[in-house]
Write a protein that holds these residues in place. Sequence first.
Motif, PDB file in Angstrom:
ATOM      1  N   GLN A 146      37.893  49.128  40.859  1.00 32.96           N
ATOM      2  CA  GLN A 146      37.996  50.586  40.752  1.00 32.96           C
ATOM      3  C   GLN A 146      37.477  51.082  39.409  1.00 32.96           C
ATOM      4  OE1 GLN A 146      42.340  50.484  42.493  1.00 32.96           O
ATOM      5  NE2 GLN A 146      41.589  52.563  42.651  1.00 32.96           N
ATOM      6  N   GLU A 147      37.824  50.375  38.337  1.00 30.04           N
ATOM      7  CA  GLU A 147      37.423  50.828  37.004  1.00 30.04           C
ATOM      8  C   GLU A 147      35.913  50.708  36.795  1.00 30.04           C
ATOM      9  OE1 GLU A 147      39.826  48.418  34.472  1.00 30.04           O
ATOM     10  OE2 GLU A 147      41.529  49.815  34.488  1.00 30.04           O
ATOM     11  N   ARG A 148      35.318  49.628  37.281  1.00 25.08           N
ATOM     12  CA  ARG A 148      33.891  49.392  37.041  1.00 25.08           C
ATOM     13  C   ARG A 148      32.985  50.128  38.020  1.00 25.08           C
ATOM     14  NH1 ARG A 148      35.979  44.144  36.482  1.00 25.08           N
ATOM     15  NH2 ARG A 148      35.269  43.617  38.584  1.00 25.08           N
ATOM     16  N   HIS A 149      33.442  50.265  39.277  1.00 25.49           N
ATOM     17  CA  HIS A 149      32.549  50.787  40.307  1.00 25.49           C
ATOM     18  C   HIS A 149      33.114  51.994  41.057  1.00 25.49           C
ATOM     19  CE1 HIS A 149      30.040  47.212  39.789  1.00 25.49           C
ATOM     20  NE2 HIS A 149      31.149  46.488  39.839  1.00 25.49           N
ATOM     21  N   LEU A 194      45.048  40.328  52.242  1.00 25.65           N
ATOM     22  CA  LEU A 194      44.600  41.163  51.125  1.00 25.65           C
ATOM     23  C   LEU A 194      43.386  40.541  50.447  1.00 25.65           C
ATOM     24  CD1 LEU A 194      48.066  42.113  49.579  1.00 25.65           C
ATOM     25  CD2 LEU A 194      46.819  43.226  51.435  1.00 25.65           C
ATOM     26  N   LEU A 195      43.384  39.218  50.319  1.00 21.93           N
ATOM     27  CA  LEU A 195      42.228  38.532  49.737  1.00 21.93           C
ATOM     28  C   LEU A 195      40.980  38.768  50.583  1.00 21.93           C
ATOM     29  CD1 LEU A 195      41.101  36.527  47.614  1.00 21.93           C
ATOM     30  CD2 LEU A 195      41.765  34.684  49.177  1.00 21.93           C
ATOM     31  N   ASN A 196      41.125  38.678  51.904  1.00 25.32           N
ATOM     32  CA  ASN A 196      39.994  38.925  52.796  1.00 25.32           C
ATOM     33  C   ASN A 196      39.503  40.362  52.697  1.00 25.32           C
ATOM     34  OD1 ASN A 196      39.915  36.321  53.728  1.00 25.32           O
ATOM     35  ND2 ASN A 196      40.821  36.755  55.726  1.00 25.32           N
ATOM     36  N   THR A 197      40.434  41.302  52.519  1.00 26.72           N
ATOM     37  CA  THR A 197      40.048  42.711  52.383  1.00 26.72           C
ATOM     38  C   THR A 197      39.241  42.921  51.106  1.00 26.72           C
ATOM     39  OG1 THR A 197      42.031  43.404  53.599  1.00 26.72           O
ATOM     40  CG2 THR A 197      40.915  45.078  52.276  1.00 26.72           C
ATOM     41  N   LEU A 198      39.670  42.301  50.023  1.00 27.29           N
ATOM     42  CA  LEU A 198      38.918  42.394  48.772  1.00 27.29           C
ATOM     43  C   LEU A 198      37.536  41.770  48.932  1.00 27.29           C
ATOM     44  CD1 LEU A 198      38.730  42.995  45.738  1.00 27.29           C
ATOM     45  CD2 LEU A 198      39.877  40.812  45.313  1.00 27.29           C
ATOM     46  N   GLN A 199      37.473  40.620  49.572  1.00 27.00           N
ATOM     47  CA  GLN A 199      36.192  39.960  49.789  1.00 27.00           C
ATOM     48  C   GLN A 199      35.279  40.834  50.646  1.00 27.00           C
ATOM     49  OE1 GLN A 199      36.486  36.192  51.788  1.00 27.00           O
ATOM     50  NE2 GLN A 199      34.324  35.727  51.577  1.00 27.00           N
ATOM     51  N   ALA A 200      35.815  41.417  51.709  1.00 25.04           N
ATOM     52  CA  ALA A 200      35.018  42.278  52.580  1.00 25.04           C
ATOM     53  C   ALA A 200      34.479  43.483  51.816  1.00 25.04           C
ATOM     54  CB  ALA A 200      35.865  42.732  53.768  1.00 25.04           C
ATOM     55  N   THR A 201      35.303  44.049  50.941  1.00 25.02           N
ATOM     56  CA  THR A 201      34.884  45.205  50.142  1.00 25.02           C
ATOM     57  C   THR A 201      33.696  44.845  49.264  1.00 25.02           C
ATOM     58  OG1 THR A 201      37.179  45.981  50.106  1.00 25.02           O
ATOM     59  CG2 THR A 201      35.671  46.950  48.507  1.00 25.02           C
ATOM     60  N   CYS A 202      33.797  43.725  48.586  1.00 29.05           N
ATOM     61  CA  CYS A 202      32.707  43.296  47.700  1.00 29.05           C
ATOM     62  C   CYS A 202      31.419  43.066  48.479  1.00 29.05           C
ATOM     63  CB  CYS A 202      33.110  42.034  46.950  1.00 29.05           C
ATOM     64  SG  CYS A 202      34.439  42.273  45.748  1.00 29.05           S
ATOM     65  N   HIS A 203      31.521  42.397  49.614  1.00 29.06           N
ATOM     66  CA  HIS A 203      30.320  42.089  50.380  1.00 29.06           C
ATOM     67  C   HIS A 203      29.678  43.359  50.941  1.00 29.06           C
ATOM     68  CE1 HIS A 203      31.729  37.668  51.112  1.00 29.06           C
ATOM     69  NE2 HIS A 203      31.299  37.893  49.887  1.00 29.06           N
ATOM     70  N   ILE A 224      35.429  51.947  43.289  1.00 22.63           N
ATOM     71  CA  ILE A 224      35.634  51.559  44.678  1.00 22.63           C
ATOM     72  C   ILE A 224      37.056  51.042  44.860  1.00 22.63           C
ATOM     73  CG2 ILE A 224      34.937  49.949  46.497  1.00 22.63           C
ATOM     74  CD1 ILE A 224      32.177  49.861  45.104  1.00 22.63           C
ATOM     75  N   ARG A 225      37.752  51.604  45.837  1.00 25.82           N
ATOM     76  CA  ARG A 225      39.087  51.117  46.165  1.00 25.82           C
ATOM     77  C   ARG A 225      39.047  50.470  47.551  1.00 25.82           C
ATOM     78  NH1 ARG A 225      44.863  54.382  46.994  1.00 25.82           N
ATOM     79  NH2 ARG A 225      46.181  52.489  46.880  1.00 25.82           N
ATOM     80  N   PRO A 226      39.380  49.196  47.655  1.00 21.52           N
ATOM     81  CA  PRO A 226      39.397  48.552  48.970  1.00 21.52           C
ATOM     82  C   PRO A 226      40.339  49.280  49.925  1.00 21.52           C
ATOM     83  CG  PRO A 226      39.581  46.922  47.224  1.00 21.52           C
ATOM     84  CD  PRO A 226      39.735  48.254  46.575  1.00 21.52           C
ATOM     85  N   GLY A 227      39.946  49.359  51.185  1.00 17.55           N
ATOM     86  CA  GLY A 227      40.757  50.030  52.197  1.00 17.55           C
ATOM     87  C   GLY A 227      40.985  49.141  53.399  1.00 17.55           C
ATOM     88  N   LEU A 228      42.222  49.064  53.838  1.00 19.45           N
ATOM     89  CA  LEU A 228      42.617  48.242  54.989  1.00 19.45           C
ATOM     90  C   LEU A 228      43.209  49.133  56.065  1.00 19.45           C
ATOM     91  CD1 LEU A 228      43.263  45.511  56.404  1.00 19.45           C
ATOM     92  CD2 LEU A 228      45.430  45.500  55.117  1.00 19.45           C
ATOM     93  N   ALA A 229      42.638  49.108  57.252  1.00 20.26           N
ATOM     94  CA  ALA A 229      43.161  49.855  58.391  1.00 20.26           C
ATOM     95  C   ALA A 229      43.891  48.898  59.327  1.00 20.26           C
ATOM     96  CB  ALA A 229      42.034  50.556  59.135  1.00 20.26           C
ATOM     97  N   VAL A 230      45.138  49.241  59.643  1.00 23.67           N
ATOM     98  CA  VAL A 230      45.943  48.436  60.555  1.00 23.67           C
ATOM     99  C   VAL A 230      46.224  49.268  61.798  1.00 23.67           C
ATOM    100  CG1 VAL A 230      48.101  47.190  60.889  1.00 23.67           C
ATOM    101  CG2 VAL A 230      46.982  47.165  58.656  1.00 23.67           C
ATOM    102  N   ALA A 257      49.885  45.795  50.379  1.00 22.90           N
ATOM    103  CA  ALA A 257      48.535  46.299  50.100  1.00 22.90           C
ATOM    104  C   ALA A 257      48.582  47.337  48.991  1.00 22.90           C
ATOM    105  CB  ALA A 257      47.912  46.891  51.365  1.00 22.90           C
ATOM    106  N   GLY A 258      49.523  48.277  49.090  1.00 19.72           N
ATOM    107  CA  GLY A 258      49.651  49.305  48.064  1.00 19.72           C
ATOM    108  C   GLY A 258      49.953  48.722  46.701  1.00 19.72           C
ATOM    109  N   GLU A 259      50.821  47.714  46.659  1.00 24.15           N
ATOM    110  CA  GLU A 259      51.168  47.086  45.381  1.00 24.15           C
ATOM    111  C   GLU A 259      49.959  46.394  44.756  1.00 24.15           C
ATOM    112  OE1 GLU A 259      54.342  44.517  46.486  1.00 24.15           O
ATOM    113  OE2 GLU A 259      55.862  46.111  46.511  1.00 24.15           O
ATOM    114  N   ALA A 260      49.014  45.946  45.579  1.00 25.83           N
ATOM    115  CA  ALA A 260      47.806  45.277  45.080  1.00 25.83           C
ATOM    116  C   ALA A 260      46.665  46.263  44.837  1.00 25.83           C
ATOM    117  CB  ALA A 260      47.361  44.198  46.065  1.00 25.83           C
ATOM    118  N   GLY A 261      46.933  47.549  44.996  1.00 28.94           N
ATOM    119  CA  GLY A 261      45.908  48.555  44.745  1.00 28.94           C
ATOM    120  C   GLY A 261      44.975  48.810  45.911  1.00 28.94           C
ATOM    121  N   ILE A 262      45.323  48.323  47.093  1.00 34.20           N
ATOM    122  CA  ILE A 262      44.496  48.492  48.283  1.00 34.20           C
ATOM    123  C   ILE A 262      45.018  49.657  49.103  1.00 34.20           C
ATOM    124  CG2 ILE A 262      43.804  47.403  50.461  1.00 34.20           C
ATOM    125  CD1 ILE A 262      43.922  44.697  49.003  1.00 34.20           C
ATOM    126  N   ALA A 263      44.136  50.561  49.483  1.00 34.45           N
ATOM    127  CA  ALA A 263      44.526  51.697  50.316  1.00 34.45           C
ATOM    128  C   ALA A 263      44.853  51.198  51.721  1.00 34.45           C
ATOM    129  CB  ALA A 263      43.402  52.730  50.366  1.00 34.45           C
TER     130      ALA A 263
END
Length: 310
Positions: free
Chosen positions: A26-29, A274-283, A31-37, A57-63
């Motif tokens: 978020q700070e560099r780009h 959450l790790l997969n969501t972060l990875q998906a965001t980066c890719h 971008i906030r990762p987002g997870l839809a359930v 997810a919220g505690e890890a900064g993921i929407a």
Amino acid sequence: MTRIIDGKQQANRLREVIGQETLGLQERHGIRPGLAVVMVGNDPASQVYVRNKARQAGEAGIASFEHRLEANVSQQALLALIATLNADPAVHGILVQLPLPASLSEAAVIQAIAPDKDVDGFHPINIGNLATGARAMVPCTPLGCLMLLRQQLGELAGKRALVLGRSNIVGKPMANLLLRDSCTVTVAHSRTHGLAEECRRADILVAAVGRPGLVTGDWIKPGATIIDVGINRIEEQGRSRLAGDVDFTSASQVAGAITPVPGGVGPMTIACLLLNTLQATCHQHRLPFAEDIPQRALPTHRKPTRSVTS
């Protein structure tokens, strides 16, 4: 003395590292990762699970974006929602809570999710990539199991591993992950002849067959590492409790290390989501993904030889 593998503690460390990476993203780009359930129906266990996912997810900064649908929702309406989420740039990961009502096709729903947003790792493209050694979204529970094994054992190469269970969600991807770590892997199930003998040969035993207490202490090789994926609700003397596929009391007298139920694999499943969501965001944003996140989440005295996402 048998070591109890604390999945909750390991998951806490992993979520902390994910939170640090999310903040940096978020700070560099910006971008906030987002997870839809997406949850269909009102299954009480699923509701608790979805709430835990959203909170962590919220505690890890993921929407977190929750979509709750009635149990009688049509296949067309559910697929239309998935198409909308596929096209939403704020959503980087999509998870449809399973099982679905019998009126809906799970296969069609899974295939409708964009493979690069399939943070459950169930899309046929991700399954095929995992099986062939290509980069893939790895199903969360097997990924968490592998992290726990590496935490305990470090190098897995050459160890004899038995995966008890052949489901697409746990058993098959778990076997592929262990093969990628150069284990000698056997896949067994409830119809395997001589099942106890197969289990006794294993240095690593991953039980994911859905039968409470199936694996007892006399099925286990002394000193083996036991990962119990089973989560079975049983009734005893008018009370309900969770039990694994492994009889913990007898197994813990023989095993070198074992996961408890609850508190073993379960917490790692959500952390790996959450790790997969972060990875998906980066890719999706063509940004480098920090492949060393799993290593950084391990205790300093234990480092695996390579990333679980490699």
